[in-house]
Design an enzyme around this catalytic site. Structure first.
Site, PDB file in Angstrom:
ATOM      1  N   ASP A 267       0.563  -1.258   0.205  1.00  0.00           N
ATOM      2  CA  ASP A 267       0.018   0.397   0.081  1.00  0.00           C
ATOM      3  C   ASP A 267       0.904   1.135   0.026  1.00  0.00           C
ATOM      4  O   ASP A 267       1.669   1.186   0.713  1.00  0.00           O
ATOM      5  CB  ASP A 267      -0.706   0.030   1.276  1.00  0.00           C
ATOM      6  N   ILE A 268       0.646   1.915  -0.947  1.00  0.00           N
ATOM      7  CA  ILE A 268       1.457   3.128  -0.631  1.00  0.00           C
ATOM      8  C   ILE A 268       1.213   4.630   0.610  1.00  0.00           C
ATOM      9  O   ILE A 268       2.036   5.548   0.531  1.00  0.00           O
ATOM     10  CB  ILE A 268       1.494   4.074  -2.528  1.00  0.00           C
TER      11      ILE A 268
ATOM     12  N   GLU B  68     -13.014   2.301  -1.586  1.00  0.00           N
ATOM     13  CA  GLU B  68     -11.575   3.738  -1.976  1.00  0.00           C
ATOM     14  C   GLU B  68     -11.768   3.074  -3.760  1.00  0.00           C
ATOM     15  O   GLU B  68     -11.114   3.676  -4.365  1.00  0.00           O
ATOM     16  CB  GLU B  68     -10.621   3.384  -1.410  1.00  0.00           C
TER      17      GLU B  68
ATOM     18  N   HIS C  62     -10.157  -6.267  -2.997  1.00  0.00           N
ATOM     19  CA  HIS C  62      -8.955  -6.358  -2.696  1.00  0.00           C
ATOM     20  C   HIS C  62      -8.681  -6.603  -0.961  1.00  0.00           C
ATOM     21  O   HIS C  62     -10.182  -6.293  -0.266  1.00  0.00           O
ATOM     22  CB  HIS C  62      -7.762  -5.241  -2.810  1.00  0.00           C
TER      23      HIS C  62
ATOM     24  N   HIS D 147      -6.573  -5.972   2.441  1.00  0.00           N
ATOM     25  CA  HIS D 147      -5.517  -5.091   3.188  1.00  0.00           C
ATOM     26  C   HIS D 147      -4.736  -5.693   4.383  1.00  0.00           C
ATOM     27  O   HIS D 147      -5.505  -7.271   5.484  1.00  0.00           O
ATOM     28  CB  HIS D 147      -5.470  -3.893   3.974  1.00  0.00           C
TER      29      HIS D 147
END
Length: 132
Positions: free
Chosen positions: A28-29, A87, A92, A94
């Site tokens: 994650d950026i 978002e 996805h 996390h």
């Protein structure tokens, strides 16, 4: 093509942590903690529960392997898993190393890691993933 599909296709740079023909994992950026990874299906699907049972099972098994790699790369009590999906319109998961519940508090200020820190983090996870 959505942003995550473009990342998995290599059109947008990412810090790759794991991959196979169906799934892709990358840092994650805007990480909450060091080692915060996103796991995605390469196939564009917006909602995780729109995946058929077999694909969803394979997705979770892949995510489990990534979680094991994260724990080896960043020793912790557990690797937490969270699914939000609002978002970005692409399913996805996390995954984040945890030593306490607050480590998964998405309201926390995001970490500011250098490119070198991100590369080193991804390389540690990828190395652990490939060693399995």
């Amino acid at each position: 093509m959505d942003i995550f599909s473009r990342i998995a296709a290599g059109e947008i740079p990412s810090y790759k942590c794991a991959e196979n023909e169906e799934f892709y994992a990358f840092l994650d950026i805007n990480p909450v903690v060091r080692g915060h990874v996103l796991v995605i299906p390469r196939r564009e699907v917006d909602y995780i529960f729109d995946m058929d049972d077999e694909e969803l099972s394979r997705f979770h098994v892949f995510a489990k392997r990534v979680a094991v790699a994260i724990k080896k790369a960043f020793p912790c009590k557990k690797v937490g898993m969270s699914v939000f999906g609002l978002e970005v319109p692409h399913a996805h998961i996390h995954l984040m190393p945890m030593n306490e519940e607050g480590d998964m508090d998405f309201r926390r200020e995001k970490m500011k890691l250098t490119d070198e820190d991100m590369r080193e983090t991804a390389e540690k996870i990828l190395k652990a993933f490939k060693a399995m």
